[in-house]
Motif scaffolding. Structure first.
Motif, PDB file in Angstrom:
ATOM      1  N   MET A   1       6.837  -0.686   4.888  1.00 59.47           N
ATOM      2  CA  MET A   1       6.563  -0.325   3.623  1.00 59.47           C
ATOM      3  C   MET A   1       5.106  -0.778   3.273  1.00 59.47           C
ATOM      4  SD  MET A   1       7.923  -1.457  -0.181  1.00 59.47           S
ATOM      5  CE  MET A   1       7.881  -2.904   0.153  1.00 59.47           C
ATOM      6  N   ARG A   2       4.145   0.263   2.956  1.00 62.37           N
ATOM      7  CA  ARG A   2       2.715  -0.131   2.728  1.00 62.37           C
ATOM      8  C   ARG A   2       2.539  -0.077   1.309  1.00 62.37           C
ATOM      9  NH1 ARG A   2      -0.399  -3.307   5.004  1.00 62.37           N
ATOM     10  NH2 ARG A   2      -2.468  -2.567   5.198  1.00 62.37           N
ATOM     11  N   LEU A   3       2.312  -0.884   0.378  1.00 60.19           N
ATOM     12  CA  LEU A   3       2.258  -0.785  -1.017  1.00 60.19           C
ATOM     13  C   LEU A   3       0.810  -1.126  -1.355  1.00 60.19           C
ATOM     14  CD1 LEU A   3       5.613  -1.848  -2.548  1.00 60.19           C
ATOM     15  CD2 LEU A   3       4.618   0.185  -2.694  1.00 60.19           C
ATOM     16  N   ASP A   4       0.145  -0.763  -2.282  1.00 58.21           N
ATOM     17  CA  ASP A   4      -1.321  -1.303  -2.860  1.00 58.21           C
ATOM     18  C   ASP A   4      -0.769  -2.300  -3.695  1.00 58.21           C
ATOM     19  OD1 ASP A   4      -3.827  -1.304  -3.398  1.00 58.21           O
ATOM     20  OD2 ASP A   4      -3.260  -0.550  -5.304  1.00 58.21           O
ATOM     21  N   LEU A   5      -1.829  -3.364  -3.297  1.00 55.02           N
ATOM     22  CA  LEU A   5      -1.638  -4.508  -4.131  1.00 55.02           C
ATOM     23  C   LEU A   5      -1.581  -4.558  -5.438  1.00 55.02           C
ATOM     24  CD1 LEU A   5      -1.552  -7.885  -4.490  1.00 55.02           C
ATOM     25  CD2 LEU A   5      -3.970  -7.917  -4.064  1.00 55.02           C
ATOM     26  N   TYR A   6      -2.587  -3.736  -6.066  1.00 54.11           N
ATOM     27  CA  TYR A   6      -2.809  -3.563  -7.318  1.00 54.11           C
ATOM     28  C   TYR A   6      -1.879  -2.682  -8.137  1.00 54.11           C
ATOM     29  CZ  TYR A   6      -6.378  -6.667  -8.168  1.00 54.11           C
ATOM     30  OH  TYR A   6      -6.994  -7.931  -8.181  1.00 54.11           O
ATOM     31  N   VAL A   8       1.345  -2.817  -7.329  1.00 54.60           N
ATOM     32  CA  VAL A   8       2.475  -3.520  -7.788  1.00 54.60           C
ATOM     33  C   VAL A   8       2.099  -4.428  -8.953  1.00 54.60           C
ATOM     34  CG1 VAL A   8       4.185  -5.099  -6.735  1.00 54.60           C
ATOM     35  CG2 VAL A   8       3.086  -3.225  -5.366  1.00 54.60           C
ATOM     36  N   VAL A   9       0.975  -5.187  -8.760  1.00 60.93           N
ATOM     37  CA  VAL A   9       0.589  -6.188  -9.634  1.00 60.93           C
ATOM     38  C   VAL A   9       0.428  -5.271 -11.288  1.00 60.93           C
ATOM     39  CG1 VAL A   9      -1.433  -7.446 -10.851  1.00 60.93           C
ATOM     40  CG2 VAL A   9      -1.062  -7.556  -8.448  1.00 60.93           C
ATOM     41  N   ASN A  34      12.911  -4.332  -2.384  1.00 61.31           N
ATOM     42  CA  ASN A  34      12.189  -5.235  -1.254  1.00 61.31           C
ATOM     43  C   ASN A  34      12.731  -6.749  -1.745  1.00 61.31           C
ATOM     44  OD1 ASN A  34      10.274  -7.353  -0.332  1.00 61.31           O
ATOM     45  ND2 ASN A  34       9.433  -5.551   0.919  1.00 61.31           N
ATOM     46  N   TYR A  36      11.626  -9.677  -0.995  1.00 63.27           N
ATOM     47  CA  TYR A  36      10.683 -10.519  -1.016  1.00 63.27           C
ATOM     48  C   TYR A  36      10.174 -10.333  -2.501  1.00 63.27           C
ATOM     49  CZ  TYR A  36      10.840 -11.934   3.851  1.00 63.27           C
ATOM     50  OH  TYR A  36      11.382 -12.423   5.063  1.00 63.27           O
ATOM     51  N   LEU A  37       9.727  -9.118  -2.937  1.00 59.74           N
ATOM     52  CA  LEU A  37       9.146  -8.797  -4.045  1.00 59.74           C
ATOM     53  C   LEU A  37      10.224  -8.903  -5.195  1.00 59.74           C
ATOM     54  CD1 LEU A  37       7.383  -5.267  -3.167  1.00 59.74           C
ATOM     55  CD2 LEU A  37       6.130  -7.452  -4.223  1.00 59.74           C
TER      56      LEU A  37
ATOM     57  N   LYS B  67     -11.379  -5.156  -8.140  1.00 57.94           N
ATOM     58  CA  LYS B  67     -10.260  -5.096  -7.282  1.00 57.94           C
ATOM     59  C   LYS B  67     -10.372  -5.364  -5.739  1.00 57.94           C
ATOM     60  CE  LYS B  67      -7.712  -1.720  -9.757  1.00 57.94           C
ATOM     61  NZ  LYS B  67      -6.986  -0.261  -9.821  1.00 57.94           N
ATOM     62  N   ASP B 108       5.903  -8.249   4.601  1.00 56.03           N
ATOM     63  CA  ASP B 108       6.221  -8.098   3.374  1.00 56.03           C
ATOM     64  C   ASP B 108       6.312  -9.369   2.529  1.00 56.03           C
ATOM     65  OD1 ASP B 108       6.790  -5.436   3.973  1.00 56.03           O
ATOM     66  OD2 ASP B 108       8.670  -5.584   3.807  1.00 56.03           O
ATOM     67  N   GLU B 109       6.541 -10.335   3.276  1.00 51.68           N
ATOM     68  CA  GLU B 109       6.561 -11.375   2.531  1.00 51.68           C
ATOM     69  C   GLU B 109       5.421 -12.080   1.800  1.00 51.68           C
ATOM     70  OE1 GLU B 109       7.952 -15.140   4.679  1.00 51.68           O
ATOM     71  OE2 GLU B 109       8.289 -16.139   2.993  1.00 51.68           O
ATOM     72  N   PHE B 111       2.782 -10.122   1.200  1.00 56.04           N
ATOM     73  CA  PHE B 111       2.346  -9.447   0.281  1.00 56.04           C
ATOM     74  C   PHE B 111       2.969  -9.609  -0.854  1.00 56.04           C
ATOM     75  CE2 PHE B 111       3.098  -5.562  -2.231  1.00 56.04           C
ATOM     76  CZ  PHE B 111       1.664  -4.785  -2.262  1.00 56.04           C
ATOM     77  N   ALA B 112       4.327 -10.016  -0.841  1.00 55.38           N
ATOM     78  CA  ALA B 112       5.114 -10.410  -2.302  1.00 55.38           C
ATOM     79  C   ALA B 112       4.336 -11.475  -3.004  1.00 55.38           C
ATOM     80  CB  ALA B 112       6.539 -10.580  -2.144  1.00 55.38           C
ATOM     81  N   VAL B 115       1.070 -10.757  -4.502  1.00 57.29           N
ATOM     82  CA  VAL B 115       1.479 -10.178  -6.084  1.00 57.29           C
ATOM     83  C   VAL B 115       1.618 -11.196  -6.900  1.00 57.29           C
ATOM     84  CG1 VAL B 115       3.004  -8.827  -7.303  1.00 57.29           C
ATOM     85  CG2 VAL B 115       2.153  -7.857  -5.054  1.00 57.29           C
ATOM     86  N   LEU B 119      -0.527 -12.567 -10.152  1.00 61.77           N
ATOM     87  CA  LEU B 119      -0.112 -12.473 -11.691  1.00 61.77           C
ATOM     88  C   LEU B 119      -0.428 -13.842 -11.954  1.00 61.77           C
ATOM     89  CD1 LEU B 119       2.438  -9.911 -11.307  1.00 61.77           C
ATOM     90  CD2 LEU B 119       1.072 -10.371 -13.581  1.00 61.77           C
ATOM     91  N   VAL B 180      -5.401  -3.437 -16.297  1.00 61.20           N
ATOM     92  CA  VAL B 180      -5.459  -4.206 -15.104  1.00 61.20           C
ATOM     93  C   VAL B 180      -7.043  -4.357 -14.938  1.00 61.20           C
ATOM     94  CG1 VAL B 180      -5.253  -2.588 -13.376  1.00 61.20           C
ATOM     95  CG2 VAL B 180      -4.599  -4.970 -13.033  1.00 61.20           C
TER      96      VAL B 180
END
Lengths: 382, 185
Positions: A1-6, A8-9, A34, A36-37, B67, B108-109, B111-112, B115, B119, B180
């Motif tokens: 999975m490739r998500l953009d940080l912003y 998700v933020v 996910n 972790y998220l 950003k 993934d970890e 990345f979470a 985020v 925040l 944002v």
């Protein structure tokens, strides 16, 4: 999975402030698949966890780290410049001392303490002249008073500020800030414009800006950060006006000296009393010579506005010019016993909040100049 | 203090000291805490964050928006934390060549965690904007005082402390509604 940080933020922000659209809700549910998220989301929902993290943030003090960065700044500058002195050795010593003044300070002060007294830097002080002619000394204690029907004037943490409430004064009410030699003052005007006023300056301004333009009267040296607004901001000086919308720039306009207007960001128009105009872009400077000649040139802006950030920056500057600047800041008079010393040129940075002795010691080390301090007079000789 | 956004970015790009001070004020603590997640070593975390900031400061890199700058800082800190972990023995080498550009696959970890920390960083910046009474209570509870202790210190009831605290959290969350792009530094 490739998500953009912003991406998700932003979903998280909206979720926590209950402003998700239905579509975004679906997207968030997706994201929270996910593990972790999901865990991060749950942690952020837990006030105790958030408080714990804030507690950890509080333990990291940024100031110390930032101060270290500042020392890099000096080092880089010194490397970048070709220092100019009368000998290679002089250059080396100067660079060294300019960028390590704090390490030498103890020594310097001990040495100097025996024979001479220390001239400390200027400090935060000014005299505020109110509309009814009363004067208030500012600098030592916090202050709060009301001016012009509902405007609050406050002095705290080194800054003077104006704010008007609902009641807008009907008539123009002017205050004047007088910053003496050996002092400086930071002021926030009612429209949100900030001005750092340097030693030996005067700024006259309305308590509340009314009408179609914002106009202040000024002499001396200051750095303006003008709040963007549809009304133009005008700095009116003896020799001419600077007109801007929203921008930051430095002015040096002491009576009887060449005037400099240096633009850092935005665009300004300088108009002399003879109606000559120049328009400046960032990095450009308008120079109004005593002869009345108006000139536009490109400069390194830091040399002209660096004082605001605590540095005097000199590039191939004649000693007479340097001393003129230091005289104002340290509140001293300088006497040159040998006229030709005035012509010596120096390049380097000085810490504005050091005592003047650090600089004088440096001059002495260059083997060119000796000095004596008698009360507030500094005598320079060969 | 909220600052004109473009002005700040321009200041950072141009290495203006005032802008860098704001940058430190807004990011330093959060980045340290972030790296500390990876390293579990507070001092090292601070060193790494400082190395990264100084390296960015020295580089001629320019950022197109906040950003980009923010993501870049997290990534650079993470990369350098990883490298540090791998090369604990040869710490000196890291100081000599800080890696800013290498793209390390962000798992993934992490990345979470990124985020989450971002925040938290934004929320932390909003504390300054809380109404005065609420902010004081918030700051006291961050400093570790319990509800009853705060009540005693401020001479208010425990009930008031609780409602103010709840209100503060609500206020902080409310702030997240803003775009944002406008997040404070």
């Amino acid at each position: 999975m490739r998500l953009d940080l912003y991406r998700v933020v932003e979903l998280f922000r909206k979720s926590f402030s209950n402003s998700l659209s239905d579509k975004e809700k679906e997207k968030l549910d997706d994201v929270l698949q996910n593990t972790y998220l999901k865990e991060a989301y749950d942690q952020l929902s837990d006030e105790a966890f958030v408080l714990d993290k804030f507690r950890e943030f509080d333990t990291y003090e940024y100031r110390e780290a930032f101060n270290k960065l500042k020392t890099f700044q000096h080092r880089v500058r010194i490397h970048r410049w070709i220092a100019w002195g009368s000998s290679i050795a002089a250059i080396l010593i100067m660079g060294f001392l300019f960028f390590y003044p704090w390490e030498h300070q103890d020594n310097v002060q001990k040495l100097a303490g025996v024979t001479q007294h220390i001239v400390p830097p200027g400090n935060n002080a000014a005299i505020l002249k109110l509309a009814d002619g009363r004067t208030v000394e500012i600098g030592k204690q916090p202050l709060e008073l009301e001016e012009g029907e509902g405007s609050i004037v406050k002095y705290e943490n080194g800054r003077l500020s104006y704010s008007s409430g609902e009641n807008r004064a009907i008539e123009d009410v002017y205050n004047e800030l007088i910053v003496p030699i050996g002092a400086e003052c930071h002021i926030l005007l009612d429209d949100g414009t900030e001005v750092w006023v340097n030693a030996g300056s005067r700024l006259r301004y309305p308590v509340v800006f009314r009408g179609e333009q914002r106009k202040v009267m000024f002499s001396g040296e200051a750095f303006f950060e003008v709040k963007k607004d549809s009304r133009p901001f005008i700095v009116s000086m003896d020799a001419g006006d600077v007109r801007v919308l929203g921008t930051s720039f430095g002015i040096r306009a002491y009576p009887g000296e060449t005037d400099y207007t240096t633009l850092v960001t935005g665009k300004v128009c300088f108009q002399s009393k003879e109606d000559e105009k120049v328009i400046l872009s960032p990095g450009e400077q308008a120079v109004l010579h005593l002869s009345g000649k108006l000139e536009k040139r490109e400069v390194d802006v830091e040399e002209y506005v660096g004082w605001k950030d605590g540095l005097f920056i000199f590039k191939n500057k004649a000693l007479s010019e340097i001393m003129k600047i230091l005289e104002r800041w340290y509140g001293v008079d300088v006497i040159f016993q040998d006229e030709d010393l005035k012509e010596l040129e120096y390049t380097g940075n000085l810490e504005r909040y050091d005592s003047i002795n650090a600089f004088l010691q440096l001059l002495e080390r260059l083997n060119e100049i000796h000095y004596e301090i008698k009360e507030n007079t500094i005598i320079l000789h060969k | 203090m909220s600052i004109d956004f473009d002005l700040l970015l321009e200041g950072v790009n141009k290495k203006d000291m005032w802008a860098w001070e704001e940058l430190y004020a807004g990011y330093y603590a959060a980045l340290c805490s972030y790296v500390n997640n990876v390293l579990r070593d507070r001092d090292q975390a601070q060193d790494i964050v400082q190395d990264v900031l100084v390296a960015v400061w020295k580089s001629s890199k320019r950022f197109g928006d906040m950003k980009e700058l923010t993501s870049y800082l997290y990534r650079a800190c993470y990369n350098n934390a990883l490298i540090f972990k791998r090369n604990i023995q040869i710490r000196k080498d890291i100081e000599q060549k800080i890696v800013l550009e290498t793209e390390v696959e962000v798992a993934d970890e992490i990345f979470a965690i990124t985020v989450r920390e971002e925040l938290l960083r934004q929320l932390y910046c909003y504390i300054k904007e809380l109404p005065e009474g609420a902010r004081e209570i918030m700051e006291l509870s961050i400093s570790g005082l319990s509800g009853p202790e705060i009540a005693e210190k401020l001479g208010i009831t425990i009930h008031t402390v609780k409602t103010q605290k709840n209100r503060s959290f609500k206020y902080l969350r409310e702030k997240l509604k803003d775009s944002v792009l406008l997040f404070l530094i």
